[in-house]
Design an enzyme around this catalytic site. Structure first.
Site, mmCIF file in Angstrom:
data_model
loop_
_atom_site.group_PDB
_atom_site.id
_atom_site.type_symbol
_atom_site.label_atom_id
_atom_site.label_comp_id
_atom_site.label_asym_id
_atom_site.label_seq_id
_atom_site.Cartn_x
_atom_site.Cartn_y
_atom_site.Cartn_z
ATOM 1 N N HIS A 190 0.834 -1.211 0.000
ATOM 2 C CA HIS A 190 0.000 0.000 0.000
ATOM 3 C C HIS A 190 0.864 1.253 0.000
ATOM 4 O O HIS A 190 2.062 1.210 0.298
ATOM 5 C CB HIS A 190 -0.920 0.007 1.227
ATOM 6 C CG HIS A 190 -0.160 0.104 2.525
ATOM 7 N ND1 HIS A 190 0.494 -0.972 3.086
ATOM 8 C CD2 HIS A 190 0.067 1.149 3.352
ATOM 9 C CE1 HIS A 190 1.088 -0.595 4.203
ATOM 10 N NE2 HIS A 190 0.859 0.696 4.386
ATOM 11 N N ASP B 297 0.470 4.813 2.041
ATOM 12 C CA ASP B 297 -0.323 5.180 3.217
ATOM 13 C C ASP B 297 -1.484 6.114 2.871
ATOM 14 O O ASP B 297 -1.306 7.098 2.139
ATOM 15 C CB ASP B 297 0.581 5.848 4.262
ATOM 16 C CG ASP B 297 1.627 4.873 4.784
ATOM 17 O OD1 ASP B 297 1.288 3.692 4.983
ATOM 18 O OD2 ASP B 297 2.786 5.290 4.969
ATOM 19 N N HIS C 48 4.635 0.155 -0.076
ATOM 20 C CA HIS C 48 5.435 -0.631 0.861
ATOM 21 C C HIS C 48 4.591 -1.725 1.479
ATOM 22 O O HIS C 48 3.361 -1.710 1.419
ATOM 23 C CB HIS C 48 6.058 0.254 1.940
ATOM 24 C CG HIS C 48 5.066 1.035 2.740
ATOM 25 N ND1 HIS C 48 4.464 2.180 2.263
ATOM 26 C CD2 HIS C 48 4.547 0.837 3.970
ATOM 27 C CE1 HIS C 48 3.638 2.662 3.162
ATOM 28 N NE2 HIS C 48 3.653 1.859 4.221
ATOM 29 N N ARG D 262 5.252 6.331 13.539
ATOM 30 C CA ARG D 262 5.267 6.988 12.219
ATOM 31 C C ARG D 262 4.800 8.433 12.320
ATOM 32 O O ARG D 262 3.850 8.733 13.036
ATOM 33 C CB ARG D 262 4.344 6.225 11.264
ATOM 34 C CG ARG D 262 4.497 6.630 9.807
ATOM 35 C CD ARG D 262 3.544 5.849 8.919
ATOM 36 N NE ARG D 262 2.278 6.526 8.788
ATOM 37 C CZ ARG D 262 1.156 5.955 8.314
ATOM 38 N NH1 ARG D 262 1.167 4.691 7.930
ATOM 39 N NH2 ARG D 262 0.049 6.640 8.213
HETATM 40 O O1 LIG Z 1 5.565 -1.994 10.108
HETATM 41 C C1 LIG Z 1 6.089 -1.561 9.084
HETATM 42 O O2 LIG Z 1 7.227 -1.836 8.768
HETATM 43 C C2 LIG Z 1 5.320 -0.662 8.177
HETATM 44 C C3 LIG Z 1 3.925 -0.466 8.624
HETATM 45 C C4 LIG Z 1 3.226 0.498 7.729
HETATM 46 O O3 LIG Z 1 2.744 0.151 6.700
HETATM 47 C C5 LIG Z 1 3.260 1.919 8.083
HETATM 48 O O4 LIG Z 1 3.592 2.271 9.221
HETATM 49 O O5 LIG Z 1 2.954 2.729 7.212
HETATM 50 FE FE LIG Z 2 2.090 1.901 5.648
#
Ligand SMILES: O=C(O)CCC(=O)C(=O)O
Ligand SMILES: [Fe+2]
Length: 402
Positions: free
Chosen positions: A185, A187, A334, A349
């Site tokens: 995806h 984000d 990602h 994040r």
């Molecule tokens: O846990 C992760 O490495 C990525 C998770 C995710 O998709 C995000 O935090 O945007």
């Molecule tokens: Fe993500």
């Protein structure tokens, strides 16, 4: 104890309830956990425990003013690279790791250069970073106004602009509930102004496992034939928050902002690089507008499989505690791995809003410049004269499977 899916709908949304512990697993975000007793955990304040899904409601997002910092950067990135001890590209298409920089000490010109580097390389990694979440948010604000997520947990201390990623032994992933492809995806791509230079710092993680993969939308675009590129450039697609919101409701969790569906161009141009990138993702893109459904399904299915399956577009990062990644959600997708259960993995994040995605036609009209194919631009800089998708004239074609 084996997790069991509660219903077909839950299965479709990647939701699984464990029979006894009544936990929920959704691969897109961290579910609530029974971590209240874990007072000794040093990052307990940031965990995804019950109070971190506050039942508050946000107004629909309105248009926000965003300044593209990458446009102010020195293209040689002399200030950023000058402070580094090592700059290493991880693959030709995507991913760079930088050593010797303390992100807490970046000055504004270096932040602008970082924005441009992330725009060019898709994702940039740093290890051993002591930057705390408040400093991470401040750095992110340099790139744009911060996004508040409608469905994912926030730290229990109430930093609403933080998205918490948290998994531990009590949250066992159920591989029957989702395919690896649909986990790819970009984000919150359903937002009117989806994110730009997004950062994630791992603060607790397993010794091995929990890697994250990124796939370049520039490289996907470059890989296509000119006729197909031109066809995609004329299309738009619907990105939807509905499944994510329904997932929360099915798990008994609040949805903090009314879910929306937004139409974005299938090929967008990055404002700092002027490069064209395929902007669809399996997580949130549902259909192409104005074409027969069978055609939309076939095109999206093809693009999704290229994103998830073409290693030439991808980089895979092995995190250590205090590693941080910056990725440009406008031009990469990602996917996290969930191979580390029952270990604990915890990351935070910060997510700045970018501009409203710009189609090729709009970019060229607004800027008076021609939008470019990244790979052709790089070959041009290297003095290589070659067209994409033409058979090499000097090499005999033979198989690659020796
Ligand atoms: O846990 C992760 O490495 C990525 C998770 C995710 O998709 C995000 O935090 O945007
Ligand atoms: Fe993500």
């Amino acid at each position: 104890m084996a997790p069991v899916a509660t219903s077909e709908k839950d299965q479709a949304q990647g939701l699984v309830q464990e029979t006894k512990a009544q936990k929920v697993f959704n691969p897109f975000y961290s579910p609530p956990g029974d971590d209240d007793g874990d007072v000794n955990y040093k990052y307990a304040d940031f965990k995804a425990s019950a109070p971190s899904f506050p039942n508050i409601s946000y107004e629909p997002l309105k248009e926000q003013h965003v300044v593209e910092r990458g446009l102010f950067a020195d293209p040689t990135k002399a200030n950023l690279f000058g402070a580094a001890t090592k700059v290493k590209h991880l693959t030709p298409a995507i991913g760079t790791e930088i050593e010797g920089i303390d992100l807490r000490k970046l000055i504004d010109v270096q932040k602008d250069e970082l924005a441009l580097l992330v725009a060019e390389r898709g994702v940039v990694f740093f290890r051993d970073q002591d930057i705390n979440i408040y400093e991470q948010l401040d750095l992110a604000r340099h790139f744009g106004p911060l996004h508040k997520h409608a469905t994912t947990p926030i730290p229990r201390i109430g930093l609403e602009e933080v998205h918490v990623v948290y998994n531990d032994a009590s949250r066992r992933p159920d591989p029957t509930s989702f395919s690896k492809l649909e986990l790819w995806h970009s984000d919150v791509s359903y937002e009117l102004q989806p994110p730009s230079t997004t950062s994630l710092k791992v603060i607790t993680g397993p010794e091995v496992g929990g890697d994250t993969l990124w796939s370049s939308g520039y490289a996907l675009y470059s890989s296509l034939s000119p006729g197909f590129q031109a066809y995609l450039e004329g299309l738009t697609a619907v990105h939807s928050a509905v499944a994510q919101a329904d997932g929360n409701r099915a798990a008994g969790l609040p949805v903090r902002r009314q879910e929306i569906e937004t139409v974005h161009p299938v090929v967008r141009v990055h404002p700092a690089t002027g490069w064209k990138s395929v902007y669809v993702n399996p997580g949130f893109t549902r259909r192409i507008v104005g074409v027969p459904k069978a055609e939309s399904d076939a095109i999206l299915n093809f693009l999704f499989h290229q994103i998830g399956e073409n290693p030439d577009f991808q980089v895979r990062f092995k995190w250590e505690v205090n590693s941080i990644a910056f990725w440009d959600n406008r031009i990469v997708t990602h996917s996290a791995t969930f191979d580390f259960w029952p270990a604990t993995r915890h990351a935070l994040r910060a997510t700045p809003h970018g501009e409203k995605p710009t189609s090729v036609a709009d970019y060229e009209r607004q800027t008076g410049k021609e939008a470019k194919d990244r790979q052709l631009e790089i070959w041009k800089q290297q003095g290589v004269k070659v067209e994409l998708n033409q058979k090499p004239k000097t090499t005999k074609t033979r198989g690659y499977n020796d």
